[in-house]
Enzyme design. Structure first.
Site, mmCIF file in Angstrom:
data_model
loop_
_atom_site.group_PDB
_atom_site.id
_atom_site.type_symbol
_atom_site.label_atom_id
_atom_site.label_comp_id
_atom_site.label_asym_id
_atom_site.label_seq_id
_atom_site.Cartn_x
_atom_site.Cartn_y
_atom_site.Cartn_z
ATOM 1 N N TYR A 142 61.887 19.729 91.781
ATOM 2 C CA TYR A 142 61.892 18.331 91.530
ATOM 3 C C TYR A 142 61.126 18.045 90.175
ATOM 4 O O TYR A 142 61.299 17.014 89.607
ATOM 5 C CB TYR A 142 61.499 17.691 92.683
ATOM 6 C CG TYR A 142 62.241 17.570 93.992
ATOM 7 C CD1 TYR A 142 63.471 18.296 93.966
ATOM 8 C CD2 TYR A 142 61.964 17.032 95.111
ATOM 9 C CE1 TYR A 142 64.164 18.431 95.096
ATOM 10 C CE2 TYR A 142 62.646 17.099 96.257
ATOM 11 C CZ TYR A 142 63.741 17.768 96.388
ATOM 12 O OH TYR A 142 64.408 17.856 97.437
ATOM 13 N N LYS A 191 61.964 31.804 99.629
ATOM 14 C CA LYS A 191 63.266 32.496 99.439
ATOM 15 C C LYS A 191 62.648 33.821 98.668
ATOM 16 O O LYS A 191 63.314 33.912 97.535
ATOM 17 C CB LYS A 191 64.118 31.800 98.892
ATOM 18 C CG LYS A 191 65.600 32.195 98.908
ATOM 19 C CD LYS A 191 66.251 32.066 100.406
ATOM 20 C CE LYS A 191 67.699 32.955 100.126
ATOM 21 N NZ LYS A 191 68.113 33.235 101.611
ATOM 22 N N ASP A 223 66.355 29.779 104.778
ATOM 23 C CA ASP A 223 67.400 29.717 105.968
ATOM 24 C C ASP A 223 67.393 30.164 107.344
ATOM 25 O O ASP A 223 67.789 29.492 108.085
ATOM 26 C CB ASP A 223 68.815 30.751 105.093
ATOM 27 C CG ASP A 223 68.183 31.883 104.610
ATOM 28 O OD1 ASP A 223 67.007 32.208 104.573
ATOM 29 O OD2 ASP A 223 69.145 32.813 104.301
ATOM 30 N N ASP A 247 61.405 18.946 101.817
ATOM 31 C CA ASP A 247 61.904 18.011 101.890
ATOM 32 C C ASP A 247 62.951 18.134 102.708
ATOM 33 O O ASP A 247 63.138 17.276 103.780
ATOM 34 C CB ASP A 247 62.503 17.719 100.472
ATOM 35 C CG ASP A 247 63.384 16.323 100.122
ATOM 36 O OD1 ASP A 247 63.127 15.531 101.271
ATOM 37 O OD2 ASP A 247 63.749 16.220 99.318
ATOM 38 N N ASP A 251 62.875 16.729 107.025
ATOM 39 C CA ASP A 251 64.017 15.958 107.580
ATOM 40 C C ASP A 251 64.830 16.477 108.844
ATOM 41 O O ASP A 251 64.943 15.626 109.746
ATOM 42 C CB ASP A 251 65.012 15.544 106.376
ATOM 43 C CG ASP A 251 64.728 14.363 105.552
ATOM 44 O OD1 ASP A 251 63.649 13.706 105.703
ATOM 45 O OD2 ASP A 251 65.703 13.874 104.836
#
Ligand code: NAD
Length: 366
Positions: A142, A191, A223, A247, A251
């Site tokens: 970001y 990852k 994942d 993020d 959620d």
């Protein structure tokens, strides 16, 4: 205690839920003899409408001069066509950067009273869900370079993802510190089988863990983490992860609670000037949801996430543990009495609006 609190209601339901959080804080100040001075500021879409600027200078300066910030939510379709640098969401990114808000703390906790609102089966929830996602907030994708370029006649979008050793070390220490107050278990999510930034992340998290010998550390690919949160959320205590993974995972975690509307969050600063006293942590506190334009100004919003954000502020920034606990108990009692906003409504419960939910929570405050 005297504290200056910057209030940023923002847009959409942010305005409605902030009124209720402010009422709760005013009731706390009466009950416990504190003096909270509120400075209400325009940030986001409302600031674009008033000044053409998503983060006016006065708002930023007032935030810097405050003891802590309480934020509703910003954004909405009305401002979707603003240039990237003046979108309401950009104001939040700038605030995070300017205020050194590098650590985002999001509890994912299932209220017993709301078990029926959770999309997960009771068999999965039987051991309870109570974990915290510690998300790095000012690095990664970001904050990397964003551009769209034409290469060989075709447009290509680029977003750069990078992490420095010091950024990883700082957020890892927050996660280990929090875990040491809880069940002493950190799962670091990355990852590392694909991304260089994740390989460095894993190496530095391992290095930091040597200073926390009593904390169990494991690593999980993002994942797999996304799947494990649905399959067996009880296994987690503290999840440590980078900005974008955090993020998404936070959620996902929030859905377990049955609604976005009941969960608070904190973003803590590492800027020493803002942390004026040794025990004072400067932070920005906000519910995890957005401005919910679909239900804005209809008295349908759930104010609990906003009110619990105010409680988190009292505890983490001002060290007012009893006051924070009083607010949490008032919320639990209100839910036990059967009061529900639309997002958490179930059969046999009493449907009420945002305003009434805030009023009953205030009444239950003792
Ligand atoms: P959202 O969280 O605003 O809404 C998602 C869904 O959850 C909607 O159906 C909404 O009605 C419901 N919901 C959210 N909060 C609720 C509450 N307190 N009570 C009852 N129902 C609630 O997400 P979105 O629709 O993707 O985003 C809307 C706007 O908010 C966008 O402009 C987005 O950029 C912005 N946004 C802001 C923040 C922030 O200010 N921190 C965070 C996320 C999204």
């Amino acid at each position: 205690m005297k504290k200056n609190i910057a209030l940023i209601p923002g847009d959409g339901i942010g305005v409605e839920i902030m009124v209720q959080a402010r009422n709760v804080l005013e009731r706390i100040s009466t009950l416990y003899n504190h003096h909270f001075y509120f400075d209400e500021l325009l940030v986001g879409g409302c600031a674009i409408d008033a000044y053409g600027d998503c983060l006016p200078k006065r708002s930023l300066e007032s935030c810097k001069n405050s003891d802590s910030i309480l934020l509703g939510a910003v954004g909405g379709p009305k401002w979707d066509n603003q240039p990237h640098h003046n979108r309401p969401e950009h104001a939040l990114l700038t605030l995070r950067k300017e205020l050194g808000l590098f650590a985002n703390i999001r509890p994912a906790k299932l209220f017993d009273e709301l078990k029926d609102s959770s999309p997960l089966k009771n068999s999965i929830l039987q051991n309870g869900v109570d974990f915290i996602v510690v998300r790095e907030l000012v690095g990664g994708l970001y904050f990397g370079e964003h551009k769209i370029e034409e290469v060989d006649g075709e447009r290509i979008g680029f977003d750069v993802m990078s992490y420095s050793v010091s950024q990883i070390e700082a957020i890892a220490r927050v996660a280990f510190d929090i875990a040491s107050l809880r069940r002493k278990n950190v799962v670091s999510v990355d990852k590392a089988n694909v991304l260089s930034s994740s390989k460095l992340w894993r190496e530095i998290v391992e290095y930091v863990s040597r200073d926390y010998k009593d904390i169990a550390l494991t690593h999980m690919y993002v994942d797999n983490a996304a799947m494990q949160i649905c399959r067996n959320p009880s296994q987690f205590d503290v999840i440590l992860t980078e900005n974008m993974f955090g993020d998404i995972l936070s959620d996902e975690s929030s859905v377990i609670a049955g609604t976005l509307g009941v969960l608070p969050s904190a973003s803590l600063s590492n800027i020493k000037d803002l942390c004026k006293e040794s025990n004072h942590k400067f932070g920005m506190y906000e519910p995890i949801h957005g401005s919910a334009p679909d239900i804005a100004m209809q008295d349908k919003a759930n104010p609990i996430g906003m009110i619990l954000s105010a409680a988190m502020m009292l505890e983490l920034s001002f060290g007012l543990k009893n006051e924070a606990l009083a607010i949490q108990n008032a919320v639990y009692n209100t839910l036990s009495q059967g009061y529900r906003t639309g997002d958490i409504m179930s059969e046999g419960k009493k449907l009420i609006g945002c305003k009434e939910m805030g009023e009953i929570i205030c009444k239950n405050l003792v």
